[in-house]
Design a protein around this motif. Structure first.
Motif, mmCIF file in Angstrom:
data_model
loop_
_atom_site.group_PDB
_atom_site.id
_atom_site.type_symbol
_atom_site.label_atom_id
_atom_site.label_comp_id
_atom_site.label_asym_id
_atom_site.label_seq_id
_atom_site.Cartn_x
_atom_site.Cartn_y
_atom_site.Cartn_z
ATOM 1 N N LYS A 116 0.835 -1.210 0.000
ATOM 2 C CA LYS A 116 0.000 0.000 0.000
ATOM 3 C C LYS A 116 0.866 1.255 0.000
ATOM 4 N N TYR A 117 1.860 1.290 0.891
ATOM 5 C CA TYR A 117 2.688 2.483 1.033
ATOM 6 C C TYR A 117 3.590 2.704 -0.177
ATOM 7 N N ALA A 118 4.052 1.606 -0.782
ATOM 8 C CA ALA A 118 4.939 1.714 -1.949
ATOM 9 C C ALA A 118 4.209 2.369 -3.123
ATOM 10 N N GLY A 119 2.917 2.029 -3.265
ATOM 11 C CA GLY A 119 2.120 2.653 -4.310
ATOM 12 C C GLY A 119 2.605 2.384 -5.725
ATOM 13 N N LYS A 120 3.235 1.226 -5.930
ATOM 14 C CA LYS A 120 3.654 0.842 -7.280
ATOM 15 C C LYS A 120 2.981 -0.481 -7.595
ATOM 16 N N GLU A 121 2.324 -0.542 -8.718
ATOM 17 C CA GLU A 121 1.538 -1.728 -9.041
ATOM 18 C C GLU A 121 2.392 -2.997 -9.130
ATOM 19 N N GLU A 122 3.599 -2.844 -9.717
ATOM 20 C CA GLU A 122 4.444 -4.012 -9.971
ATOM 21 C C GLU A 122 5.237 -4.469 -8.737
ATOM 22 N N TRP A 123 5.115 -3.738 -7.639
ATOM 23 C CA TRP A 123 5.935 -3.973 -6.443
ATOM 24 C C TRP A 123 6.027 -5.439 -5.996
ATOM 25 N N PRO A 124 4.917 -6.102 -5.647
ATOM 26 C CA PRO A 124 5.069 -7.462 -5.109
ATOM 27 C C PRO A 124 5.625 -8.454 -6.145
ATOM 28 N N LYS A 125 5.174 -8.322 -7.393
ATOM 29 C CA LYS A 125 5.664 -9.203 -8.445
ATOM 30 C C LYS A 125 7.178 -9.039 -8.633
ATOM 31 N N TYR A 126 7.630 -7.793 -8.618
ATOM 32 C CA TYR A 126 9.058 -7.505 -8.789
ATOM 33 C C TYR A 126 9.889 -8.196 -7.706
ATOM 34 N N TRP A 127 9.478 -8.028 -6.451
ATOM 35 C CA TRP A 127 10.303 -8.545 -5.348
ATOM 36 C C TRP A 127 10.271 -10.055 -5.248
ATOM 37 N N VAL A 128 9.108 -10.630 -5.471
ATOM 38 C CA VAL A 128 9.046 -12.095 -5.400
ATOM 39 C C VAL A 128 9.868 -12.701 -6.532
ATOM 40 N N THR A 129 9.749 -12.145 -7.739
ATOM 41 C CA THR A 129 10.534 -12.657 -8.865
ATOM 42 C C THR A 129 12.028 -12.537 -8.561
ATOM 43 N N ASN A 130 12.422 -11.364 -8.075
ATOM 44 C CA ASN A 130 13.819 -11.124 -7.721
ATOM 45 C C ASN A 130 14.340 -12.158 -6.717
ATOM 46 N N ASN A 131 13.599 -12.371 -5.643
ATOM 47 C CA ASN A 131 14.091 -13.245 -4.585
ATOM 48 C C ASN A 131 13.937 -14.725 -4.927
ATOM 49 N N PHE A 132 12.917 -15.080 -5.694
ATOM 50 C CA PHE A 132 12.779 -16.481 -6.111
ATOM 51 C C PHE A 132 13.970 -16.925 -6.960
ATOM 52 N N GLN A 133 14.562 -15.991 -7.739
ATOM 53 C CA GLN A 133 15.783 -16.333 -8.483
ATOM 54 C C GLN A 133 16.863 -16.889 -7.554
ATOM 55 N N PHE A 134 17.073 -16.192 -6.438
ATOM 56 C CA PHE A 134 18.119 -16.604 -5.503
ATOM 57 C C PHE A 134 17.745 -17.937 -4.840
ATOM 58 N N ILE A 135 16.476 -18.041 -4.445
ATOM 59 C CA ILE A 135 16.030 -19.251 -3.745
ATOM 60 C C ILE A 135 16.123 -20.464 -4.680
ATOM 61 N N GLU A 136 15.774 -20.260 -5.948
ATOM 62 C CA GLU A 136 15.869 -21.350 -6.930
ATOM 63 C C GLU A 136 17.317 -21.866 -7.041
ATOM 64 N N VAL A 137 18.278 -20.942 -7.065
ATOM 65 C CA VAL A 137 19.691 -21.333 -7.140
ATOM 66 C C VAL A 137 20.075 -22.149 -5.897
ATOM 67 N N GLN A 138 19.660 -21.673 -4.751
ATOM 68 C CA GLN A 138 19.979 -22.399 -3.514
ATOM 69 C C GLN A 138 19.351 -23.788 -3.530
ATOM 70 N N LEU A 139 18.093 -23.880 -3.932
ATOM 71 C CA LEU A 139 17.395 -25.177 -3.941
ATOM 72 C C LEU A 139 18.051 -26.156 -4.921
ATOM 73 N N ALA A 140 18.653 -25.628 -5.980
ATOM 74 C CA ALA A 140 19.326 -26.520 -6.944
ATOM 75 C C ALA A 140 20.390 -27.365 -6.252
#
Lengths: 210, 210
Positions: A116-140
């Motif tokens: 809500k405070y960020a007020g950017k529509e793409e906010w949650p998608k951006y951060w989850v995509t960003n962090n899932f990249q790292f988590i995917e590498v670790q899970l490999a």
């Protein structure tokens, strides 16, 4: 003995973590819904239980517990049957590292109040995509059937609700095949299934799957 | 035996948490600075150690540990002398709850990469002020000399770097007298003092206090 009381919101990923763990360990409990969209976490009654004004809160063993990760650790320590942490300290650190990569690095940034405070529509998608990249590498390097080896751990407990949110935000999960496979696999298990937001008493009827 | 190797950035609050804990437990270690402003956390060498591309990372006991909270728990379990968690599960949950209120609810939202992406000048000040309100209320019922009672715990270890950042962002600390008092008190202790950003080898000379 009184049933534990669980203050929860159906779509809160932190609440889902605790529901899964309670189910996994066979702990029966009573749910009191706290609607985050109605700001019920800010009522004086709820604030007196949970000064952080977030869900979940668990009343158990005559005490009040707050913060989902602290609750998971408490349940693991006091109900060690059907463990969700490996015994070996190094493997345990690996599980806890993945837990924090979700519970610290990812979830809080995509929390309702932050979005809500960020007020950017793409906010949650951006951060989850960003962090899932790292988590995917670790899970490999750590995953077999589940996040760390072949046993369900707290890493899986935390991962599943985060993927549910990612799908709501239309994150492209084909980029994260290991994460997605583990999500599907976990949702075949009763403890995860019964903890699903769409099976909670406060889930709106149009989403409900009971 | 080889000294543990600690990959750290002087001003990273997550690095500071681990430095304090290593000092508290008398564990000698060697520091390798990773400059976040030079993006050194994204080099192939560092990414192979820490797939999350964040500091800190600790090489110890022949293994590589990531995520500060997982590292603190590992050190607590493998080096139980000079404990930083109470023995009682309820009290332990209280400490871990405060740890998460800082390490999950507060720090990640005010992380350098999130501040940059948010693009709002008031962002870190807003969130720290918001969350310190809740933490102050909680401490009013748990704190004595330190966050939980009269012993130093992981809650204090996490609180101190967050207050240092709050002061950098000009948060009005007169609103949070308990938090501020504990901060001052902790910085009188050698383990916290030696872990201070201004005493690290990668601290710029104009800030350095060695």
């Amino acid at each position: 003995m009184e049933l534990p009381t669980f203050y929860s919101y159906y779509r809160s990923s932190c609440s889902w973590r605790v529901r899964t763990t309670l189910n996994w360990k066979g702990i029966d409990y009573e749910t009191i819904p706290i609607s985050l969209i109605k700001d019920e976490q800010k009522t004086p009654e709820y604030k007196s239980l949970n000064p952080f004004q977030v869900v979940p809160t668990l009343e158990i063993d005559g005490t009040v517990l707050t913060q989902s990760i602290a609750i998971l650790e408490y349940l693991e320590e006091t109900r060690p049957e059907k463990p969700l942490l490996p015994k070996d300290p190094t493997k345990k650190a690996l599980v806890r590292s993945l837990v924090q990569a979700i519970a610290s690095d990812t979830q809080p940034i995509t929390n309702l109040r932050v979005i809500k405070y960020a007020g950017k529509e793409e906010w949650p998608k951006y951060w989850v995509t960003n962090n899932f990249q790292f988590i995917e590498v670790q899970l490999a390097s750590t995953a077999k059937e589940y996040c760390v080896g072949d046993e369900v751990t707290l890493a899986d407990v935390c991962l599943v609700p985060q993927v549910y949110n990612a799908l709501r935000w239309e994150v492209d999960m084909t980029k994260f095949p290991i994460i997605h496979r583990i999500y599907i696999k976990c949702l075949e298990l009763d403890a995860f299934k019964a903890a699903h937001p769409h099976r909670q008493i406060d889930c709106p009827s149009e989403l409900k799957e009971i």
